[in-house]
Design a protein around this motif. Structure first.
Motif, PDB file in Angstrom:
ATOM      1  N   TRP A  34       0.400  -1.331  -0.205  1.00  0.00           N
ATOM      2  CA  TRP A  34       0.203  -0.538  -0.018  1.00  0.00           C
ATOM      3  C   TRP A  34       0.193   1.642   0.237  1.00  0.00           C
ATOM      4  O   TRP A  34       0.705   2.173   0.173  1.00  0.00           O
ATOM      5  CB  TRP A  34      -0.806   0.038   1.131  1.00  0.00           C
ATOM      6  CG  TRP A  34      -1.878  -1.738   1.166  1.00  0.00           C
ATOM      7  CD1 TRP A  34      -2.793  -1.860   0.465  1.00  0.00           C
ATOM      8  CD2 TRP A  34      -1.400  -1.974   2.307  1.00  0.00           C
ATOM      9  NE1 TRP A  34      -2.871  -2.918   1.028  1.00  0.00           N
ATOM     10  CE2 TRP A  34      -2.240  -3.095   2.441  1.00  0.00           C
ATOM     11  CE3 TRP A  34      -0.028  -2.261   2.808  1.00  0.00           C
ATOM     12  CZ2 TRP A  34      -2.282  -4.387   3.033  1.00  0.00           C
ATOM     13  CZ3 TRP A  34       0.328  -3.838   3.800  1.00  0.00           C
ATOM     14  CH2 TRP A  34      -0.947  -5.029   3.776  1.00  0.00           C
TER      15      TRP A  34
ATOM     16  N   ARG B  16      -7.436   9.156   6.206  1.00  0.00           N
ATOM     17  CA  ARG B  16      -6.845   9.763   5.153  1.00  0.00           C
ATOM     18  C   ARG B  16      -5.545   8.503   4.211  1.00  0.00           C
ATOM     19  O   ARG B  16      -5.596   8.272   3.446  1.00  0.00           O
ATOM     20  CB  ARG B  16      -7.271  10.657   4.433  1.00  0.00           C
ATOM     21  CG  ARG B  16      -6.393  11.400   5.193  1.00  0.00           C
ATOM     22  CD  ARG B  16      -6.303  12.815   3.956  1.00  0.00           C
ATOM     23  NE  ARG B  16      -7.690  13.188   4.387  1.00  0.00           N
ATOM     24  CZ  ARG B  16      -8.127  14.697   3.600  1.00  0.00           C
ATOM     25  NH1 ARG B  16      -6.941  14.853   3.002  1.00  0.00           N
ATOM     26  NH2 ARG B  16      -8.890  15.263   4.129  1.00  0.00           N
TER      27      ARG B  16
ATOM     28  N   LYS C 294      -4.644   5.577   6.006  1.00  0.00           N
ATOM     29  CA  LYS C 294      -4.708   4.101   6.737  1.00  0.00           C
ATOM     30  C   LYS C 294      -4.628   4.554   8.840  1.00  0.00           C
ATOM     31  O   LYS C 294      -4.367   3.332   8.888  1.00  0.00           O
ATOM     32  CB  LYS C 294      -4.065   3.181   5.856  1.00  0.00           C
ATOM     33  CG  LYS C 294      -4.201   3.908   4.344  1.00  0.00           C
ATOM     34  CD  LYS C 294      -3.202   2.689   4.257  1.00  0.00           C
ATOM     35  CE  LYS C 294      -3.228   2.683   2.298  1.00  0.00           C
ATOM     36  NZ  LYS C 294      -2.122   4.235   1.942  1.00  0.00           N
TER      37      LYS C 294
ATOM     38  N   TRP D  46      -6.335  -1.853   7.921  1.00  0.00           N
ATOM     39  CA  TRP D  46      -5.897  -0.885   8.672  1.00  0.00           C
ATOM     40  C   TRP D  46      -6.873   0.557   8.545  1.00  0.00           C
ATOM     41  O   TRP D  46      -8.314  -0.603   9.315  1.00  0.00           O
ATOM     42  CB  TRP D  46      -4.816   0.606   7.736  1.00  0.00           C
ATOM     43  CG  TRP D  46      -5.095  -0.391   6.379  1.00  0.00           C
ATOM     44  CD1 TRP D  46      -4.296  -1.199   5.546  1.00  0.00           C
ATOM     45  CD2 TRP D  46      -6.064   0.204   5.648  1.00  0.00           C
ATOM     46  NE1 TRP D  46      -5.070  -1.291   4.321  1.00  0.00           N
ATOM     47  CE2 TRP D  46      -5.901  -0.552   3.847  1.00  0.00           C
ATOM     48  CE3 TRP D  46      -6.981   1.117   5.894  1.00  0.00           C
ATOM     49  CZ2 TRP D  46      -6.494  -0.195   3.018  1.00  0.00           C
ATOM     50  CZ3 TRP D  46      -7.957   1.406   4.178  1.00  0.00           C
ATOM     51  CH2 TRP D  46      -7.492   1.011   2.807  1.00  0.00           C
ATOM     52  N   GLN D  47      -6.241   1.269   9.091  1.00  0.00           N
ATOM     53  CA  GLN D  47      -8.234   2.176   9.936  1.00  0.00           C
ATOM     54  C   GLN D  47      -8.256   1.221  11.440  1.00  0.00           C
ATOM     55  O   GLN D  47      -9.788   0.968  11.034  1.00  0.00           O
ATOM     56  CB  GLN D  47      -8.893   2.519   9.129  1.00  0.00           C
ATOM     57  CG  GLN D  47      -8.334   3.750   7.886  1.00  0.00           C
ATOM     58  CD  GLN D  47      -9.047   4.051   6.826  1.00  0.00           C
ATOM     59  OE1 GLN D  47     -10.465   3.873   6.732  1.00  0.00           O
ATOM     60  NE2 GLN D  47      -9.454   4.775   6.411  1.00  0.00           N
TER      61      GLN D  47
ATOM     62  N   GLN E 150     -14.137  -1.196  -3.503  1.00  0.00           N
ATOM     63  CA  GLN E 150     -14.226  -0.161  -1.764  1.00  0.00           C
ATOM     64  C   GLN E 150     -14.390   1.133  -2.438  1.00  0.00           C
ATOM     65  O   GLN E 150     -15.454   1.762  -1.386  1.00  0.00           O
ATOM     66  CB  GLN E 150     -13.123  -0.780  -1.018  1.00  0.00           C
ATOM     67  CG  GLN E 150     -12.774  -2.391  -0.082  1.00  0.00           C
ATOM     68  CD  GLN E 150     -13.628  -2.596   0.398  1.00  0.00           C
ATOM     69  OE1 GLN E 150     -13.736  -1.432   1.491  1.00  0.00           O
ATOM     70  NE2 GLN E 150     -14.515  -3.775   0.191  1.00  0.00           N
TER      71      GLN E 150
ATOM     72  N   GLU F 253     -17.179   3.038  -0.851  1.00  0.00           N
ATOM     73  CA  GLU F 253     -17.220   4.606   0.203  1.00  0.00           C
ATOM     74  C   GLU F 253     -17.806   5.303  -0.602  1.00  0.00           C
ATOM     75  O   GLU F 253     -18.310   6.684  -0.003  1.00  0.00           O
ATOM     76  CB  GLU F 253     -15.438   4.647   0.241  1.00  0.00           C
ATOM     77  CG  GLU F 253     -14.857   3.573   1.585  1.00  0.00           C
ATOM     78  CD  GLU F 253     -15.478   3.668   2.800  1.00  0.00           C
ATOM     79  OE1 GLU F 253     -15.923   4.854   3.018  1.00  0.00           O
ATOM     80  OE2 GLU F 253     -15.564   2.502   3.317  1.00  0.00           O
TER      81      GLU F 253
ATOM     82  N   ARG G 267      -9.384   6.051   0.144  1.00  0.00           N
ATOM     83  CA  ARG G 267      -9.511   5.031  -0.524  1.00  0.00           C
ATOM     84  C   ARG G 267      -9.105   5.606  -1.794  1.00  0.00           C
ATOM     85  O   ARG G 267      -8.538   4.917  -2.215  1.00  0.00           O
ATOM     86  CB  ARG G 267     -11.549   4.468  -0.726  1.00  0.00           C
ATOM     87  CG  ARG G 267     -11.489   3.664   0.539  1.00  0.00           C
ATOM     88  CD  ARG G 267     -11.333   1.944   0.369  1.00  0.00           C
ATOM     89  NE  ARG G 267     -11.596   1.870   1.608  1.00  0.00           N
ATOM     90  CZ  ARG G 267     -10.839   0.110   2.057  1.00  0.00           C
ATOM     91  NH1 ARG G 267      -9.801  -0.367   1.095  1.00  0.00           N
ATOM     92  NH2 ARG G 267     -10.727   0.061   2.792  1.00  0.00           N
TER      93      ARG G 267
ATOM     94  N   LEU H 248      -5.376   4.668  -2.634  1.00  0.00           N
ATOM     95  CA  LEU H 248      -4.545   3.655  -2.592  1.00  0.00           C
ATOM     96  C   LEU H 248      -4.943   3.308  -4.266  1.00  0.00           C
ATOM     97  O   LEU H 248      -4.391   2.806  -4.378  1.00  0.00           O
ATOM     98  CB  LEU H 248      -5.725   2.517  -2.543  1.00  0.00           C
ATOM     99  CG  LEU H 248      -5.804   2.088  -0.636  1.00  0.00           C
ATOM    100  CD1 LEU H 248      -6.914   1.164  -0.472  1.00  0.00           C
ATOM    101  CD2 LEU H 248      -4.243   1.530  -0.949  1.00  0.00           C
TER     102      LEU H 248
END
Lengths: 163, 742
Positions: free
Chosen positions: A65, A127, A129, A155-156, B70, B74, B107, B110
């Motif tokens: 990530w 934001r 993670k 995460w989070q 995802q 979201e 998100r 990512l």
């Protein structure tokens, strides 16, 4: 007299704490960061300060990530679990975005899994993670570099339910 | 020959292996290279597969699709939260809305990271959508979109929702695009995997083919080995056959020689017999000389024939050594008696001596030992013109410390040079036959035979010589000492004329029949003649005989068959003594004859003495009746006279007579006390003394008494024998005075 005093205390308490949500919103005090529940001796709610008070562990690793290796810092998962005195065999890790993953307790015992508070010594925003990130030391063991362990890296993170 | 057939293909085979080996090596190298290439390719392919797998793990393509879904989820959740917050409801979770926004932003992060860019950068949708989302976040952050905004300015949320609406289709398209893109990549990867699989199958097939090729080669080589083995076996077999053929050829040659000498010996038998008979007739002096010359020549011819027979027997492997107890002093005496006349004729001193530490009795083959020593002595006398010939028997030890008897024959003759010595024991070849034949007499085979015999007895003969100084021949044998043989009639030969026997002779040869008739007549026996075994058998059935002389090879029925038939007759005819006569002197014939039931075996030509001895041996055992001994052995007397002056000879006999009184006394004493041991001792001494003087009339009864006197003997018989002996003593006294010897 006794009953009165009790009533006053109760009313005062109700007045002071009308609802948990309201309290969280209203009182900027310590925000709960991680709850541990399920088959534990005592359910525990950690705030960031309490997590920071546990022995801290750091390693640098690459992850799917992040671009490039990052330094992760936080208490070891096993130390966190020890505080609650867990009695089950599996951990269900819950994330803010309703992500859920099952981690065997054995992972926490066998591998130095960290509940990371800091990335590159800085707190993580949601934001980014954050605020908490279960992270395996991927670079230290090739056996960890596969989908199973990537998916266990929640995460989070907001809670751990012991089953 | 049979191996001739196997030979022609040999050169053909030996030329082939060079090129074949080269081809073989080339093939091996090619196969090895192919195999190495195949392994390298397999290695490469597998490393590529491994790399592909690693890449998949690294990029987490599937994970990206999930992230996009995802992201879309979201997006929808944020929109829902914003709509609720912007709505009329008062129970608004402002913190929840802010968190939704934050999660949405995370998100989005990512989708911007490294590997998402890698996978999706080629799609224009991706870049566009990403830019739109980023612009939205930038704009929202500036608001800023947080709990505070939700609480204080809910109307501002409508604009946020409006901005978000424009993004909905783009986000859905992006997630579809990603899944299509990933599906394409998966397909590509699958194709790649399939292709690599195909390659590895091809490689596996190649490997299989190589292994099959190798297996084929191995089988081919094994086949060649097997063929080679078969060829070797066949060759070995043909060689063995060839050897068998050669051996049987050699045996056939030896057999031929043996048969020839046998054929020659049969007429020799007649010739010698007739010459012997002729000697007894009235002849003028020149005739006697001529007869002697004829006789000598015949004897020489017989010696040659015997040598040839011996050699051929040795070559055919038919030489047999039959050990029995041998009395060495007696053997030496015999040698002296046999060699002495020749030595006397040449005026040589003959000295035969035996060291005191040599055992008297040894186990040896007397015939063969006598043959060797006679040959050595004969040569020594032949090649010495003056001086001395000596035989010395001594006890030695060989290098290993074993007992060894050495018979050393030395002469003072012409000796030999080194070259002659070197080929002494070898058969004369055609070239040097002229040189050696006169030197070694007969066919020059004597020494070769002697050495062969010595070696067959486990010993050897060595010669040392100096030209002009004489020679020494040493016969060395390992002869173990043994117990004395029981006294046999044969060891005391010539006990005088035996009793008159009635003899049946089966002999088909006219000359031989005539010879035997004359000899038997002279020996005082009655003989009846038949021409074959069948006739003899019929004759025996009708008449009683003491003894049968049986020629082994007769027409109608041979000696073996006749003997078996006679042995099958009812007693007492079945116990008749049968003596075989045969011109083939093989040990095998002798054994066969004895096995057929014969009592003895005489090889032709049969000498008169030999026949007389054999007849006397078997005749005397027929009955207890003693043969009437000749009173005095004239040859013995002649021998003494030749060695000693007449006065000395007379002295010897006088001494014997003077001693008789003591002997008589001893006999009387032993008789009175019935002391068999004393009797035996007295008789032994008497026998020896009388025998030395040739007084057979004493030595014979003394020997008989010595042999019969035992504790358990019939004393009446002994009394009679003592009386006979005493009578003989008186007669000997009379004889000596009669002959003027005492």
């Amino acid at each position: 007299m006794k009953a009165w005093a009790l009533s006053v205390a109760l009313v005062t308490a109700l007045l002071l704490h009308p609802a948990p949500a309201a309290h969280a919103a209203d009182a900027p005090g310590p925000k709960p960061a991680l709850t541990i529940s399920g088959r534990v001796k005592t359910p525990v709610v950690f705030d960031m300060a309490r997590l920071a008070a546990l022995p801290q562990h750091s390693f640098t690793t690459r992850t799917p990530w992040h671009a490039g290796p990052r330094k992760f810092t936080g208490p070891l998962l096993r130390d966190v679990l020890a505080v609650a005195g867990i009695q089950g065999q599996t951990i269900e890790a819950m994330a803010l975005n309703d992500y859920k993953v099952t981690i065997p307790v054995e992972d926490a015992m066998r591998v130095d899994v960290v509940v990371a508070r800091l990335v590159d010594d800085k707190p993580m925003a949601v934001r980014d993670k954050g605020p908490l990130f279960i992270i395996y030391p991927f670079d230290s063991d090739e056996a960890l570099r596969n989908s199973i362990y990537y998916s266990r890296s929640a995460w989070q993170l907001k809670g751990l339910v012991i089953r | 020959m049979s191996d001739a057939a196997a030979l022609p293909d040999k050169p053909h085979k030996s030329a082939k292996p060079g090129t074949q080996r080269k081809r073989w090596r080339l093939l091996m190298a090619a196969l090895g290279t192919l195999l190495a290439l195949a392994f390298a390719t397999v290695g490469l392919l597998q490393s590529r597969q491994y790399a592909l797998l690693n890449a998949t793990t690294h990029y987490q393509d599937d994970y990206l699709v999930w992230s996009l879904f995802q992201f879309e989820a979201e997006y929808l959740k944020l929109r829902l939260a914003l709509e609720q917050a912007a709505g009329p409801s008062t129970a608004v979770d402002a913190e929840g809305v802010e968190q939704r926004y934050e999660i949405f932003v995370s998100r989005l992060g990512l989708l911007q990271d490294e590997h998402a860019v890698k996978i999706l950068h080629a799609h224009p949708d991706y870049r566009r959508t990403l830019e739109r989302c980023q612009a939205f976040v930038q704009w929202a952050d500036l608001l800023p979109l947080n709990a505070e905004l939700v609480r204080t300015r809910p109307q501002a949320l409508h604009e946020v929702i409006a901005r978000m609406d424009g993004m909905a289709d783009a986000i859905r398209d992006l997630s579809l695009t990603a899944s299509h893109s990933v599906a394409t990549q998966v397909t590509e990867r699958n194709d790649l995997v399939r292709q690599q699989n195909r390659q590895s199958i091809a490689l596996t097939l190649l490997q299989c083919a190589l292994i099959l090729g190798l297996a084929g080669l191995v089988i081919h080589q094994l086949g060649r080995l097997a063929r080679f083995g078969r060829a070797q076996r066949a060759l070995a077999q043909s060689l063995q056959e060839a050897r068998r053929e050669v051996e049987s050829g050699s045996r056939a040659k030896s057999m031929f020689l043996a048969n020839m000498s046998h054929e020659l010996r049969t007429p020799m038998h007649g010739l010698l017999g007739m010459l012997a008979l002729l000697k007894d007739t009235q002849l003028s002096r020149p005739q006697q000389t001529q007869l002697q010359a004829a006789s000598d020549s015949a004897r020489h011819l017989l010696a040659v024939l015997n040598d040839i027979l011996d050699v051929s027997k040795m070559e055919a492997g038919g030489i047999g050594i039959h050990a029995e107890p041998v009395h060495l002093p007696a053997l030496l005496r015999e040698l002296e008696e046999l060699s002495w006349p020749q030595a006397i004729v040449k005026g040589l001193d003959l000295n035969i001596r035996m060291e005191s530490d040599v055992p008297a009795w040894v186990s040896a083959d007397p015939t063969r030992l006598r043959q060797i020593l006679l040959n050595l002595l004969g040569n020594a006398i032949k090649f010495s013109e003056r001086g001395r010939v000596a035989l010395r028997l001594s006890h030695q030890h060989d290098a290993l410390g074993r007992d060894l008897l050495r018979f050393e024959v030395s002469d003072t003759g012409i000796g030999m040079d080194a070259a002659t010595q070197a080929r002494l024991f070898q058969r004369s070849s055609a070239d040097d036959a002229s040189a050696t034949a006169p030197r070694f007499g007969s066919a020059g085979l004597g020494l070769e035979i002697s050495r062969s015999l010595a070696r067959a007895m486990g010993g050897d003969i060595h010669a040392s010589s100096q030209a002009g100084r004489g020679s020494v021949f040493s016969l060395e044998l390992h002869l173990p000492e043994c117990a004395p043989a029981p006294m046999l009639a044969s060891s005391a030969p010539a006990n005088g004329p035996p009793r008159r026997l009635k003899i049946l002779v089966s002999e088909d040869h006219d000359t031989n029949r005539a010879f035997l008739e004359a000899v038997l007549q002279r020996l005082g026996h009655d003989a009846v003649f038949c021409e074959n075994g069948l006739e003899a058998l019929q004759r025996l059935k009708g008449e009683d005989f003491d003894l049968v002389l049986m020629d082994l090879h007769t027409p109608m029925m041979d000696g073996y068959q006749a003997t078996r038939a006679m042995r099958a007759l009812p007693a007492p005819k079945s116990t008749v003594k049968i003596i075989a006569l045969s011109a083939d002197a093989y040990a095998e014939s002798r054994q066969r004859a004895l096995a057929a039931g014969m009592d003895d075996f005489l090889a032709k030509p049969v000498g008169i003495d030999q026949l007389a001895q054999t007849l006397s041996r078997h005749g005397s055992s027929l009955t207890a009746q003693l043969p009437v001994p000749a009173p005095l052995d004239e040859t013995k007397l002649a021998e003494l006279r030749s060695h000693l002056p007449e006065g000395k000879v007379r002295q010897l006999y006088a001494g014997f007579v003077a001693n008789l009184a003591v002997t008589r006394q001893a006999l009387a004493q032993a008789r009175g006390r019935r002391d068999s041991a004393a009797l035996r001792a007295t008789c032994h001494g008497l026998k020896g003394a009388a025998a030395n003087l040739g007084l057979l009339l004493v030595s014979t009864p003394a020997e008989v008494l010595e042999n019969t006197a035992h504790e358990d003997s019939d004393w009446a018989q002994i009394e009679q024998q003592i009386q006979d002996l005493l009578d003989a003593l008186s007669r000997s006294e009379a004889l000596c005075s009669e002959r003027g010897l005492s």
